[in-house]
Design a protein around this motif. Structure first.
Motif, PDB file in Angstrom:
ATOM      1  N   THR A   7       9.288   1.044  -1.975  1.00  0.00           N
ATOM      2  CA  THR A   7       8.859   2.365  -2.427  1.00  0.00           C
ATOM      3  C   THR A   7       9.973   3.399  -2.323  1.00  0.00           C
ATOM      4  O   THR A   7      10.170   4.216  -3.235  1.00  0.00           O
ATOM      5  N   GLY A  55       3.434  -2.416  -0.948  1.00  0.00           N
ATOM      6  CA  GLY A  55       2.005  -2.536  -0.695  1.00  0.00           C
ATOM      7  C   GLY A  55       1.735  -2.735   0.787  1.00  0.00           C
ATOM      8  O   GLY A  55       2.590  -3.200   1.532  1.00  0.00           O
ATOM      9  N   GLN A  56       0.526  -2.371   1.190  1.00  0.00           N
ATOM     10  CA  GLN A  56       0.035  -2.641   2.544  1.00  0.00           C
ATOM     11  C   GLN A  56      -1.443  -2.951   2.375  1.00  0.00           C
ATOM     12  O   GLN A  56      -2.322  -2.141   2.643  1.00  0.00           O
ATOM     13  N   CYS A  84       4.584  -8.316  -2.281  1.00  0.00           N
ATOM     14  CA  CYS A  84       4.036  -6.980  -2.091  1.00  0.00           C
ATOM     15  C   CYS A  84       2.521  -6.913  -2.087  1.00  0.00           C
ATOM     16  O   CYS A  84       1.951  -6.012  -1.480  1.00  0.00           O
ATOM     17  N   GLU A  99       4.556  -1.647   5.423  1.00  0.00           N
ATOM     18  CA  GLU A  99       4.693  -2.921   4.724  1.00  0.00           C
ATOM     19  C   GLU A  99       5.471  -3.901   5.605  1.00  0.00           C
ATOM     20  O   GLU A  99       6.504  -3.552   6.174  1.00  0.00           O
ATOM     21  N   THR A 103      -3.785   4.813   3.800  1.00  0.00           N
ATOM     22  CA  THR A 103      -2.439   4.303   3.538  1.00  0.00           C
ATOM     23  C   THR A 103      -1.861   5.021   2.332  1.00  0.00           C
ATOM     24  O   THR A 103      -2.616   5.413   1.425  1.00  0.00           O
ATOM     25  N   TYR A 144      -0.152   3.503   0.214  1.00  0.00           N
ATOM     26  CA  TYR A 144      -0.038   2.459  -0.802  1.00  0.00           C
ATOM     27  C   TYR A 144      -1.377   2.213  -1.502  1.00  0.00           C
ATOM     28  O   TYR A 144      -2.439   2.560  -0.987  1.00  0.00           O
ATOM     29  N   LEU A 203      -1.774  -1.025  -3.918  1.00  0.00           N
ATOM     30  CA  LEU A 203      -1.446  -2.104  -4.846  1.00  0.00           C
ATOM     31  C   LEU A 203      -2.611  -3.074  -5.042  1.00  0.00           C
ATOM     32  O   LEU A 203      -3.002  -3.376  -6.166  1.00  0.00           O
ATOM     33  N   GLU A 226       1.551   5.471  -3.908  1.00  0.00           N
ATOM     34  CA  GLU A 226       2.981   5.183  -3.806  1.00  0.00           C
ATOM     35  C   GLU A 226       3.323   3.716  -4.063  1.00  0.00           C
ATOM     36  O   GLU A 226       4.432   3.277  -3.784  1.00  0.00           O
ATOM     37  N   SER A 227       2.377   2.977  -4.626  1.00  0.00           N
ATOM     38  CA  SER A 227       2.658   1.591  -5.007  1.00  0.00           C
ATOM     39  C   SER A 227       3.194   1.473  -6.419  1.00  0.00           C
ATOM     40  O   SER A 227       3.441   0.352  -6.882  1.00  0.00           O
TER      41      SER A 227
END
Length: 481
Positions: free
Chosen positions: A225, A248-249, A279, A380, A404, A406, A408, A451-452
């Protein structure tokens, strides 16, 4: 192995090179040029010259060439897969499968390309027509990561080529050889000189030169990211289009009414594939409290069966991590979790002794009793570490899953399909799996929210990202006799 520019193997004018090492043994496999801004310019000039010809090739012919290229990839999958196993460490079977799966995506993009269409708008004015057409965006820079270097390149390359664009690719420093080999294979299959070029070098030098150059009109990037934000900022200076598939998370929610055997198997297989180096893997698990300990036992059982070793060895499920940086990040999350009271059910320590001393080998690690104060639940990982924590209510699980930056992927396991679908709707992610986890399909969009990333890849959605609209107003006169 040299760079591939304008249909020819090319060294950098500076003469500088970089070793490519096998992460399982530390041995040097090959060297590649450590390219400069001048090499970036040469590749982009070649792509720009090829664009004037390639964009005029009928889409049916481009599709025919792309299908032929896909067949050539399958024929060379053993050769390219072997290089991928050497430079990445992934088990050979998985490396070969990546090449073949990427070839399938080339075929999908070729079929989507022949369905590109424009419009003829109706007009109330006599003697006027308005045409809406689709044109290739132009020269594309594709910057790809180490973890799936062929598949993630084809996410971009296949869509760009069928749209009529030309491409300059910069592979990751750790895994350039398989991408260079692919360039040679596609050229031999009939992809014209200059249409697909590959340069190698440091991202801060040759990568920045590619992004900031006046020629390319689009940047397609898969990676971290923070790097993606820097690329977007640099691309914005010249208003380049971007597709960014970033970090990703990814959360998995397991309700008490789920089939625990199915959930545990799916989560472990997904979380630890490619040694956790991708990810949209399951990074963290939220288990309803009533089934928390039973699920932990099943996760630990499945994870404990995963063998670790050199990717060329028989029956190895996980290879080494690609380099010291990736290993250190994963291991730091284990240390952080232990220091904050977590239990390590499986793995947790670097494997040592014999051949293990030559690479960065980390077994599948289950971190129980995790919480959101631990890095494993917030950052991540990109390694074989899985955090698990209990929850009480469905609303709590969704709140945790979405806590989070993220977005994704997400995963839900429940015997109540209505609740599972409601949870899937509430999870902030580009893709959600319910009651099993399988590979993302080639004909549906893939990408993230928050933010992914920005944009989508695969299927017609991926092709559209490489096309621009053009509106043409036509005035005409005709007299009927």
């Amino acid at each position: 192995m040299d760079m591939f520019i304008d249909g020819a193997w090319t060294a950098t004018a500076s003469g500088a090179t970089r070793d490519v090492r096998n992460p399982a043994t530390g041995a040097v496999i090959d060297t590649v040029p450590w390219g400069t801004a001048d090499d970036a310019d040469r590749a982009l000039q070649a792509a720009a010259a090829a664009l004037t010809r390639w964009r005029k090739v009928p889409v049916e012919e481009r599709a025919r060439l792309q299908h032929r290229a896909a067949e050539a990839m399958r024929a060379a999958s053993g050769e390219i897969g072997r290089l991928l196993c050497l430079e990445l460490g992934r088990p050979l079977k998985g490396a070969v499968a990546e090449v073949r799966r990427a070839a399938d995506l080339l075929d999908v993009y070729a079929e989507e390309g022949v369905r590109i269409h424009g419009e003829l708008r109706q007009s109330t004015l006599p003697g006027e027509k308005v045409l809406v057409s689709r044109e290739p965006v132009g020269v594309v820079v594709a910057i790809t990561p180490f973890n799936y270097p062929i598949n993630l390149l084809v996410f971009k390359l296949g869509a760009a080529l069928i749209a009529g664009c030309t491409v300059v690719a910069k592979p990751a420093d750790d895994t350039p050889l398989s991408t260079l080999a692919l360039a040679g294979v596609l050229h031999e299959a009939g992809i014209p000189a200059g249409v697909f070029n590959v340069v190698t070098g440091r991202g801060s030098e040759i990568g920045s030169a590619l992004i900031g150059h006046r020629i390319p009109r689009k940047i397609a990037f898969t990676g971290g990211t923070e790097a993606g934000k820097k690329i977007a900022a640099l691309a914005a200076q010249t208003m380049k289009r971007v597709t960014l598939e970033l970090g990703g998370q990814c959360p998995a929610i397991v309700r008490a009414d789920a089939d625990l055997d199915v959930a545990a198997r799916a989560i472990v297989n997904h979380a630890f594939a490619n040694s956790g180096q991708f990810c949209y893997r399951v990074n963290r698990v939220y288990a309803q409290r009533a089934i928390y300990e039973p699920l932990l036992a099943r996760l630990a059982e499945h994870a404990g069966r995963l063998t670790v070793g050199d990717g060329f060895a028989e029956d190895v499920a996980m290879g080494p991590l690609v380099n010291e940086k990736i290993f250190a990040n994963a291991y730091a999350q284990i240390v952080d979790a232990e220091a904050k009271g977590a239990r390590i059910l499986t793995g947790g320590r670097r494997l040592t002794g014999g051949a293990f001393d030559l690479g960065f080998f980390l077994p599948a690690t289950i971190v129980a009793d995790a919480d959101h104060g631990m890095k494993v639940m917030r950052e991540e990982t990109f390694g074989p570490v899985l955090g698990v924590m209990p929850y009480d209510s469905d609303l709590e699980a969704i709140e945790r899953a979405n806590d989070t930056p993220y977005g994704l992927a997400g995963f839900v396991f429940s015997g109540d399909v209505g609740i599972a679908l409601t949870m899937a709707d509430a999870i902030e992610a580009g893709s959600v799996w319910i009651n099993d986890i399988h590979r993302s399909r080639h004909d549906v969009p893939f990408g993230g929210v928050k933010e992914s990333g920005i944009g989508r890849e695969k299927g017609r959605y991926g092709v559209e990202a490489y096309l621009e609209y053009k509106t043409t107003y036509l005035t005409y006169r005709g007299v009927l006799a």
